[in-house]
Design a protein around this motif. Structure first.
Motif, short mmCIF file in Angstrom:
data_model
loop_
_atom_site.label_atom_id
_atom_site.label_comp_id
_atom_site.label_asym_id
_atom_site.label_seq_id
_atom_site.Cartn_x
_atom_site.Cartn_y
_atom_site.Cartn_z
N TYR A 181 19.83 -17.54 -30.57
CA TYR A 181 20.80 -18.60 -30.34
C TYR A 181 20.51 -19.36 -29.03
CZ TYR A 181 23.00 -15.74 -33.88
OH TYR A 181 23.25 -15.02 -35.01
N PRO A 182 19.37 -20.03 -28.94
CA PRO A 182 19.03 -20.71 -27.69
C PRO A 182 20.02 -21.80 -27.30
CG PRO A 182 17.52 -21.36 -29.42
CD PRO A 182 18.35 -20.23 -29.96
N LEU A 183 20.57 -22.51 -28.29
CA LEU A 183 21.54 -23.56 -27.95
C LEU A 183 22.82 -22.98 -27.36
CD1 LEU A 183 21.10 -26.09 -30.88
CD2 LEU A 183 20.26 -26.25 -28.54
N THR B 26 11.34 -21.62 -22.58
CA THR B 26 10.97 -20.22 -22.79
C THR B 26 12.15 -19.40 -23.30
OG1 THR B 26 11.49 -19.70 -20.50
CG2 THR B 26 9.21 -20.25 -21.00
N ILE B 27 13.14 -20.07 -23.84
CA ILE B 27 14.37 -19.39 -24.23
C ILE B 27 14.28 -18.76 -25.61
CG2 ILE B 27 15.66 -21.24 -25.34
CD1 ILE B 27 17.84 -20.52 -23.16
N GLY B 28 13.09 -18.76 -26.21
CA GLY B 28 12.88 -18.26 -27.56
C GLY B 28 13.11 -16.78 -27.75
N VAL B 29 13.52 -16.05 -26.72
CA VAL B 29 13.78 -14.63 -26.88
C VAL B 29 15.13 -14.38 -27.52
CG1 VAL B 29 12.30 -13.96 -24.96
CG2 VAL B 29 14.72 -14.40 -24.55
N PRO C 71 12.06 -10.48 -30.46
CA PRO C 71 11.54 -11.75 -29.95
C PRO C 71 10.02 -11.80 -30.05
CG PRO C 71 12.23 -10.35 -28.14
CD PRO C 71 12.63 -9.65 -29.41
N PRO C 72 9.46 -13.00 -30.03
CA PRO C 72 8.01 -13.13 -30.13
C PRO C 72 7.26 -12.57 -28.93
CG PRO C 72 9.06 -15.26 -29.74
CD PRO C 72 10.15 -14.27 -29.96
N PHE D 242 26.89 -13.96 -18.17
CA PHE D 242 27.36 -14.14 -19.54
C PHE D 242 26.43 -13.40 -20.49
CE2 PHE D 242 24.65 -17.79 -18.63
CZ PHE D 242 23.94 -18.04 -19.79
N ARG D 243 26.91 -13.21 -21.71
CA ARG D 243 26.18 -12.44 -22.71
C ARG D 243 26.12 -13.25 -24.00
NH1 ARG D 243 25.21 -6.86 -22.98
NH2 ARG D 243 25.08 -6.06 -25.08
N VAL D 244 24.93 -13.31 -24.59
CA VAL D 244 24.74 -14.00 -25.87
C VAL D 244 23.86 -13.11 -26.73
CG1 VAL D 244 23.76 -16.02 -27.03
CG2 VAL D 244 24.95 -16.31 -24.86
N ASP D 245 24.36 -12.74 -27.90
CA ASP D 245 23.58 -12.00 -28.88
C ASP D 245 22.98 -10.70 -28.31
OD1 ASP D 245 22.62 -11.67 -31.51
OD2 ASP D 245 20.68 -12.54 -30.98
N GLY D 246 23.76 -9.99 -27.50
CA GLY D 246 23.30 -8.72 -26.96
C GLY D 246 22.44 -8.83 -25.71
N LEU D 247 22.13 -10.04 -25.27
CA LEU D 247 21.32 -10.23 -24.07
C LEU D 247 22.19 -10.69 -22.91
CD1 LEU D 247 18.27 -12.04 -25.71
CD2 LEU D 247 18.42 -9.65 -25.04
#
Length: 141
Positions: A62-64, A56-59, A37-38, A6-11
Motif C-alpha cells: 500500500y505505497p499510496l 523505494t516504497i515498493g516494500v 517484498p521484492p 505510524f503503521r501500514v500493513d504490518g510495517l
C-alpha cells in the motif's frame, strides 16, 4: 527533531523532520507474513532503519497509504510550526513529476515558494514588503 510514528500493513514507519527542516520517512520495523517484498529494506550496511522515498516504497502493498499518511503528518507539522523553510529530496528521476505536483500543492496550501535543485525541493517563504504590510491591521470605514 519532530517525529510521528505510524503503521501500514504490518510495517512501522517514522515521519521525521530533522535539523535544517529536512523531511524524511523511515521504515523502522515490522513485517507482514502475507507479503514478500521484492527486496529487504533492512539488508543495509549498519543502518537501524531504512530511509523510504516514494521511489523505494515498493516494500509495502500500500505505497499510496504510506505517502498519504506521511503527507498528513507533513501538513500537521507545517500547520503547527509554520517554518520559514523546509526541504525534501528523492533518489530516482522516475517520480520527479509527482514530487513537483506535491510541491506545487504544498506551496499553494501553505503559502510557500519552491525551487528544485539536484533532486531536492526547497520550500521558503518570501517576507512581505513594507508596502504590502501597510494595510495589515488598519481599520476600514
Amino acid at each position: 527533531m519532530w517525529t510521528q510514528r505510524f503503521r501500514v500493513d504490518g510495517l512501522n514507519y517514522e515521519f521525521q523532520v530533522r535539523p535544517g527542516n529536512r523531511v524524511v520517512i523511515l521504515l523502522t520495523g515490522g513485517a507482514n507474513p502475507a507479503w514478500r517484498p521484492p527486496y529487504d529494506p533492512f539488508a543495509r550496511w549498519g543502518d537501524d532503519s531504512a530511509a523510504i522515498t516514494a521511489d523505494t516504497i515498493g516494500v509495502t502493498r500500500y505505497p499510496l497509504t504510506v505517502v498519504r499518511t506521511a503527507l498528513r503528518h507533513l501538513h500537521a507539522w507545517l500547520g503547527s510550526q509554520r517554518p520559514k523553510s523546509f526541504e525534501y529530496s528523492w533518489q530516482s528521476a522516475d517520480r520527479t513529476s509527482l514530487y513537483r505536483r506535491v510541491a506545487q500543492q504544498l506551496a499553494e496550501r501553505f503559502g510557500y515558494q519552491w525551487v528544485e535543485y539536484a533532486a531536492t525541493i526547497y520550500f521558503y517563504r518570501v517576507p512581505l514588503q513594507p508596502a504590502e504590510c501597510s494595510s495589515v491591521g488598519e481599520a476600514t470605514s
